[in-house]
Write an enzyme that holds these catalytic residues in place. Structure first.
Site, PDB file in Angstrom:
ATOM      1  N   GLY A 187       3.645   6.043   8.448  1.00 13.21           N
ATOM      2  CA  GLY A 187       5.010   6.290   7.992  1.00 13.21           C
ATOM      3  C   GLY A 187       5.952   5.168   8.356  1.00 13.21           C
ATOM      4  N   HIS A 200       0.818  -1.217   0.000  1.00 11.75           N
ATOM      5  CA  HIS A 200       0.000   0.000   0.000  1.00 11.75           C
ATOM      6  C   HIS A 200       0.852   1.267   0.000  1.00 11.75           C
ATOM      7  CE1 HIS A 200       0.590  -0.063   4.484  1.00 11.75           C
ATOM      8  NE2 HIS A 200       0.559   1.241   4.317  1.00 11.75           N
ATOM      9  N   SER A 242       4.994   2.130   8.006  1.00 10.57           N
ATOM     10  CA  SER A 242       4.589   1.036   7.121  1.00 10.57           C
ATOM     11  C   SER A 242       5.726   0.634   6.188  1.00 10.57           C
ATOM     12  CB  SER A 242       3.378   1.449   6.286  1.00 10.57           C
ATOM     13  OG  SER A 242       2.251   1.609   7.110  1.00 10.57           O
ATOM     14  N   ASP A 252       0.259  -7.525   1.513  1.00  9.81           N
ATOM     15  CA  ASP A 252       0.760  -6.164   1.716  1.00  9.81           C
ATOM     16  C   ASP A 252       2.283  -6.118   1.650  1.00  9.81           C
ATOM     17  OD1 ASP A 252       0.428  -3.467   1.952  1.00  9.81           O
ATOM     18  OD2 ASP A 252       0.285  -3.464   4.139  1.00  9.81           O
TER      19      ASP A 252
END
Length: 485
Positions: free
Chosen positions: A238, A134, A240, A164
């Site tokens: 952030g 993402h 991630s 993801d």
């Protein structure tokens, strides 16, 4: 201070002696009454308390018998080393953590572009970087900045929204050997293990948080590959795509999600799942699912963790070519233990078609290994026509299989001398009658049968509602079992 405590202790002991002398006549006179035993018990407790003062010994149960205390100088919990400073670990790994900035069109057709930030880590010295899917989804431009200030453009090699995970490749001059990080073994993590998360929350470069593993195999409802590590290490927007480290400085997870309503609850994709997926992303650019070709018991509702049981095998499938058959338990894939249907699904589906996987089977109490070359998963409607299931009667809960030479030989059975019971449904008439997986049906209502088709034909001639008499071979013995329709 020490002298004051010592004087206090002497005074307390003197007071105890004086009180003891004063109450002795009272205790003697009240020996027969309720006061005497109570007073004597209190005196014994005080005597025990004074006897342990300054002795350095443990007081088992405490003076009043309510708790335990360790003796002075005992080391405490075995194999536990309290952490001191994480600074050496952070210095060793932070160079491999990167800041990712993306530019993409605004949602809903709004004019202009939006700018987003995320985190990632260097996978290989030649410029492969791992982050979240993402983070780079829909990006028209991706820039990756290292801790030493160097910045490179990047392109997406492959990504998968269901896990993801995304794989990027950096490009640019003066790249040289990048500070690649070591990957660990997320299967070896235990609840309570210390972990460190490094990322760029809210655009703040290389912020560090630490905590512990709170839980494993969390299912968040994102998709069928849900298998998250839960941690209380702070993970904010952030973070991630950034790495989650163990105390060896190895990456054990990719930070991926937060629950905004919670405090200090974060999630990461286990690095072993990422390891299985990366070759697929590099070769195919997306998750092209491998297919084994078995039907197993779906134990998702069961609290018991057991190796999946094979119910059926698809004709012409990789499993059939490898000799896997009904009744086998799939214990491990590529040496990694599996204990549920979902674990098998994840480990097989994440492997790219053409991959050769090593499966460990448990067959009649014996463990064996087989090599299986996976193929691309066929369309659902095409797969339905390949199943080798031969069910005599759905209402009976009985699944049969032909005793072909390939099936009969490992079981020490005679080929085409009956039908093998490959599965018995729980709480079915077949189970109630005592049938077991591995039994061989040789007669139906006193008529000899040689295969599953013969059993089905014999059952079709029976009267509705009448019991079915089966002759079953179990090991070296023969017995009759009656199934109520």
């Amino acid at each position: 201070m020490r002298r004051r405590i010592s004087c206090h202790l002497v005074a307390s002991r003197l007071l105890f002696v004086l009180l003891s002398l004063a109450v002795l006549p009272l205790a003697a006179s009240a020996e027969e009454g309720p006061v005497g035993p109570w007073l004597q018990a209190r005196m014994r407790e005080h005597a025990a308390w004074f006897s342990y003062q300054g002795s350095g010994e443990a007081r088992p149960g405490g003076a009043l018998g309510l708790w335990r205390e360790r003796p002075a100088g005992e080391t405490g919990l075995p194999a536990f080393v309290p952490p001191t400073s994480l600074a050496p670990l952070i210095r060793a790994v932070e160079a491999g953590v990167v800041n990712i900035t993306t530019v993409s069109p605004r949602d809903s057709g709004l004019a202009g572009m939006k700018r987003s930030t995320g985190s990632g880590f260097v996978l290989t010295p030649d410029g492969l970087v791992v982050t979240n899917s993402h983070v780079v989804s829909g990006a028209s431009k991706i820039a990756v900045r290292l801790s030493d200030g160097r910045e490179f453009s990047a392109e997406v090699v492959g990504r998968d929204a269901s896990t993801d995970v995304a794989l990027l490749r950096l490009s640019g001059s003066e790249m040289g050997d990048l500070p690649a990080l070591y990957l660990g073994d997320s299967d070896r993590l235990e609840v309570g293990d210390w972990v460190v998360a490094i990322g760029n929350p809210f655009g703040l470069d290389h912020s560090v948080s630490h905590g512990m593993i709170s839980a494993k195999e969390r299912v968040l409802g994102v998709g069928q590959f849900d298998d998250f590590i839960q941690t209380d290490a702070l993970i904010n927007p952030g973070n991630s795509g950034g790495p989650l480290f163990n105390m060896k400085g190895e990456v054990v997870g990719v930070n991926t999600a937060i629950i905004s309503q919670g405090q200090g609850i974060g999630f990461a994709v286990p690095i072993n799942l990422v390891k299985d997926l990366l070759p697929n992303l590099r070769e195919n650019g997306k998750l092209t699912r491998g297919w084994l070709g078995v039907i197993v018991n779906d134990d998702r509702e069961s609290a018991e963790r057991r190796a999946p049981l094979v119910k059926d095998v698809y004709q012409g499938s990789p499993a059939a070519a490898a000799g896997i058959r009904s009744g086998d338990r799939l214990v491990a894939v590529n040496g990694r233990t599996i204990g549920s249907y979902l674990q098998l699904l994840r480990k097989v589906a994440l492997l790219a078609p053409g991959t050769e996987a090593k499966l460990t089977l448990l067959r009649q109490g014996t463990t064996q290994e087989v090599a299986v070359r996976l193929v691309e998963r066929p369309a659902q409607e095409a797969a339905e026509g390949l199943v080798q299931r031969v069910t005599s009667d759905e209402d009976l809960g009985l699944t049969l299989r032909d005793l072909t030479p390939e099936v009969a030989a490992p079981l020490n059975q005679v080929a085409w001398d009956g039908a093998l019971v490959s599965a018995v449904s729980p709480r079915s008439p077949a189970e109630a009658a005592g049938l077991r997986m591995g039994d061989v049906v040789t007669e139906v209502n006193r008529k000899r049968v040689k295969d599953a088709a013969g059993v089905r034909a014999a059952l079709s001639k029976g009267s509705s509602g009448a019991s079915i008499l089966l002759r079953v071979k179990r090991g070296d013995s023969q017995q009759y079992l009656a199934i109520a329709r």
